[in-house]
Each structure stands twice: as C-alpha cells, then as structure tokens.
Motif scaffolding. Structure first.
Motif, PDB file in Angstrom:
ATOM      1  N   ILE A 238     -77.465 -67.897-108.570  1.00 15.08           N
ATOM      2  CA  ILE A 238     -77.956 -69.212-108.960  1.00 15.08           C
ATOM      3  C   ILE A 238     -77.398 -69.592-110.326  1.00 15.08           C
TER       4      ILE A 238
ATOM      5  N   ILE B  75     -84.267 -64.385-103.203  1.00 15.62           N
ATOM      6  CA  ILE B  75     -84.850 -64.074-104.511  1.00 15.62           C
ATOM      7  C   ILE B  75     -85.499 -62.690-104.466  1.00 15.62           C
TER       8      ILE B  75
ATOM      9  N   LYS C 163     -91.730 -47.675-112.505  1.00 19.16           N
ATOM     10  CA  LYS C 163     -90.647 -46.753-112.867  1.00 19.16           C
ATOM     11  C   LYS C 163     -90.920 -45.306-112.442  1.00 19.16           C
TER      12      LYS C 163
ATOM     13  N   GLU D  69     -82.908 -64.337-119.771  1.00 22.17           N
ATOM     14  CA  GLU D  69     -82.384 -64.668-118.442  1.00 22.17           C
ATOM     15  C   GLU D  69     -81.021 -65.340-118.505  1.00 22.17           C
TER      16      GLU D  69
ATOM     17  N   GLY E 260     -89.541 -39.977-113.868  1.00 23.94           N
ATOM     18  CA  GLY E 260     -89.225 -41.307-114.395  1.00 23.94           C
ATOM     19  C   GLY E 260     -87.730 -41.582-114.342  1.00 23.94           C
TER      20      GLY E 260
ATOM     21  N   LEU F  38     -86.606 -46.013-121.449  1.00 26.23           N
ATOM     22  CA  LEU F  38     -86.882 -46.139-120.013  1.00 26.23           C
ATOM     23  C   LEU F  38     -86.133 -47.324-119.434  1.00 26.23           C
ATOM     24  N   ARG F  39     -86.094 -48.421-120.209  1.00 26.72           N
ATOM     25  CA  ARG F  39     -85.483 -49.665-119.734  1.00 26.72           C
ATOM     26  C   ARG F  39     -83.998 -49.678-119.987  1.00 26.72           C
TER      27      ARG F  39
ATOM     28  N   ASN G  76     -83.718 -57.566-107.818  1.00 30.38           N
ATOM     29  CA  ASN G  76     -83.508 -58.355-109.028  1.00 30.38           C
ATOM     30  C   ASN G  76     -82.621 -59.569-108.752  1.00 30.38           C
TER      31      ASN G  76
ATOM     32  N   SER H 104     -87.347 -60.338-109.703  1.00 32.79           N
ATOM     33  CA  SER H 104     -86.339 -61.126-110.433  1.00 32.79           C
ATOM     34  C   SER H 104     -86.980 -61.933-111.552  1.00 32.79           C
ATOM     35  N   GLY H 105     -88.309 -62.039-111.549  1.00 33.94           N
ATOM     36  CA  GLY H 105     -88.988 -62.806-112.591  1.00 33.94           C
ATOM     37  C   GLY H 105     -89.136 -64.269-112.239  1.00 33.94           C
ATOM     38  N   ILE H 106     -88.654 -64.673-111.056  1.00 28.46           N
ATOM     39  CA  ILE H 106     -88.811 -66.076-110.652  1.00 28.46           C
ATOM     40  C   ILE H 106     -90.120 -66.245-109.883  1.00 28.46           C
TER      41      ILE H 106
END
Lengths: 225, 124
Positions: free
Chosen positions: A13, B33, B88, A130, B96, A189-190, B104, B37-39
């Motif tokens: 997108i 999506i 996680k 984002e 982990g 972790l991220r 995503n 993905s946060g959407i």
C-alpha cells in the motif's frame, strides 16, 4: 452489470511512499548530506538533545535541522539560537511526516551545503514509524519517565530504529522502577541490531558516545557515497 | 490516526496502476492486511468511504479486506505458532528466540476495473 476486469496489483500500500523515500535517499547520497530521522513521543527531549548535539559538533559539520510539527515554530526558534540552520515544517494536522513532505522540505531548505541534517519528526510513538521518510538512518529517543515497558507497547518504532537514546538518565534515582537492564533486554527482543545509548541532555551524560555514533555513521555514509 | 495517511498513499498507488492499465473506473479494491500490521481495518474502511467520494476514479468502488493470520516461528524448537495469543514467547518451549513469519503485510492484492476498450488502442 459493468464489465470489470481483474488486475493483479500485489504491491505494498505504501509502495509510492517507499519509492519517494528511495529517490530522496539517492539525491542525498549524491549531494553528500547525511539525513537523520529523529523520532520520539512528545516531551522525550528531541529538541534539547539536538541543542546539546549541535553545540558538540558544530565545528566539525555544517548542521541543519528540519522541525516537523502540527503547528507553531517554537522548536525552530530554539534551534536557530544554537547557530544551526533551522526550518519549520507544518504537517497540517498530520501525525507523521512521509517521504514526499520530507523531500519538499529538503528542497525548500536547500541542503547542498550541509553535512548533517536532523529531521525532528512529529512527537508521536506510533505513526512516524510506519512511514519511511527517506532519511539515511533512523534514531529514536525514549525518556526515563515514560517507563521501561515502551518497547513492548510500541514495538514498531524500536524495530525500525538504528539507534535508541535513553534520555533523562539524570532522573533515574527518582524513577527507580525504570531498569537499564530491563529496557535493554526489551529493545533487544524487538531489534537485536540497534545501538542503545544512555544519555542525559541536561547533564551531558552519554553525549560523547552519541557524538561518536554520529561521527562513525557519517564517515561510513561518506565512504559509500 | 495514520489510517487516513495510508489511504492517501493507497490512492496514489492506485492512480499509477490505473494509468498503466488504462483504467477508467475502479469497481473494487482488495487488500491483504496482516493481523499485526497495526492497521485498524474497521476504521480503515470508514476512512476509505469518506475519501473515495473525492476521487472520481474510485468513487463507486468497494473495499475488500482479506486478513493474513500472524504466525511466528520458534528457532529454539523449530515449531510455528499463532502470534496473537502468544506474542514473542513460544507456547511449545517457552523460548523468546522467535520471529514473525507473516502477519505484518499491507498489500494491494488486486483491483476489479473497467478499462478503455482495447479495440480502440490498436493493440500492443
């Protein structure tokens, strides 16, 4: 019934933003300007960190700052007092900067005679992550009073940052439930690859390491240009 | 709040696809999506309905959203698990050392569209 044909697109997108960002990165590489996208929540200390950073590096690099805010020019005026060149961009209510807005700002600003430009993104821990701005590197600030659980709650910004500054370390004795070890582990972790630097824009703690990070990255960028 | 910002980019990408394919009207847009993905898809659809009215090419279009489930792989035990309930930490072995395989994504899968009559294009 209209005669519709199916067209497979299979594109992100944000494909157009990614293309704009890549174009800006090419332009910056050609003119040798290192653009750093600096993100954080409001009040984490982006402007005060920049003021101290500029004071340390202004004899080595020609520095500019693009301030992105929804409104006002208080940050640009604070930066202008340091002697660095500053421009204020208004996002017109938008919660983030995208590559096209950044490129317009860069063009208006004229960065050809600058070595290092900081892009102070809109104070927001979610949306700026984002959108690729076209910057060479991404940095973020997390300040101690915000809490060491933020990498768990707002993972994306930590995931895309090349360096995380933990600011306001001077107040650690008061905010004693903030653990350096825990925040490091949660960021790892991220994002196992990012650099984590503990600083205080108030006392100057950690700024030698931070200035060193910038010198190293700028020199790597120049070698590649 | 950034859903509207994403829609503006979606529209730009659709304009480009429309130009390349001589599209005169878009009937539907299908997005894939990812779950993480946060959407916010409900909010995204509302933003789309508001935005499309200002865009002649897509004002009658329908937005279809397909969800891609989030799946994480565990390097320690080699198994995959559903990301949403476990995050996680691997539910099989507690490790982990895990990474997201899918979930995503933010992809324009396809569009249904009316195109200019190929007879008049002289073929290509």
């Amino acid at each position: 019934m209209k005669d519709y044909k199916v067209i497979e697109v299979k594109e992100s997108i944000l494909a157009d933003n990614d293309a704009d960002a890549e174009a800006l990165r090419q332009e910056l590489r050609a003119e040798g300007t290192f653009l750093l996208n600096l993100m954080s929540s409001p009040g984490a200390g982006k402007t005060s960190t920049l003021v101290r950073t500029i004071a340390m590096l202004k004899d080595e690099f020609r520095i500019g700052v693009m301030e992105a805010d929804i409104d006002s020019d208080v940050d640009a005026r604070t930066i202008a007092d340091t002697g660095a060149r500053a421009i204020q961009i208004h996002t017109g209510g938008m919660c983030h900067l995208d590559a096209d807005m950044t490129r317009q700002g860069i063009r208006e600003f004229g960065t050809k005679d600058l070595d290092l430009v900081f892009l102070e993104n809109v104070g927001n821990l979610v949306c700026p992550a984002e959108f690729d701005t076209g910057a060479v590197k991404n940095a973020m600030i997390l300040s101690v009073p915000e809490g060491d659980d933020k990498p768990l709650k707002y993972p994306l910004m930590f995931q895309i940052s090349d360096v995380v500054l933990i600011n306001k370390c001077d107040v650690l004795p008061v905010f004693d439930d903030f653990s350096r070890e825990r925040v490091t582990e949660r960021i790892r972790l991220r994002n196992p690859d990012c650099d984590i630097i503990f600083v205080s824009a108030k006392t100057g703690e950690g700024f030698d390491e931070w200035a060193g990070w910038l010198r190293r990255e700028i020199s790597r960028f120049r070698d590649r240009s | 709040m950034h859903e509207m910002g994403i829609i503006i980019h979606l529209a730009k990408t659709l304009d480009k696809v429309a130009e390349e394919n001589r599209v005169t009207r878009i009937g539907s847009v299908t997005l894939s999506i990812g779950e993480v993905s946060g959407i916010v898809t409900d909010y995204f659809s509302e933003c789309w309905d508001y935005f499309k009215k200002k865009h002649p090419l897509m004002e009658e279009s329908v937005l279809k959203i397909e969800t891609i489930p989030a799946v994480t792989h565990c390097d320690a035990c080699g198994r995959d698990y559903s990301t949403i309930p476990h995050g996680k930490t691997c539910p099989h072995c507690g490790s982990g050392e895990t990474w997201l395989i899918q979930g995503n994504e933010c992809i324009i899968k396809q569009i249904e569209a009316e195109t200019a009559d190929p007879e008049e294009q002289g073929g290509d």
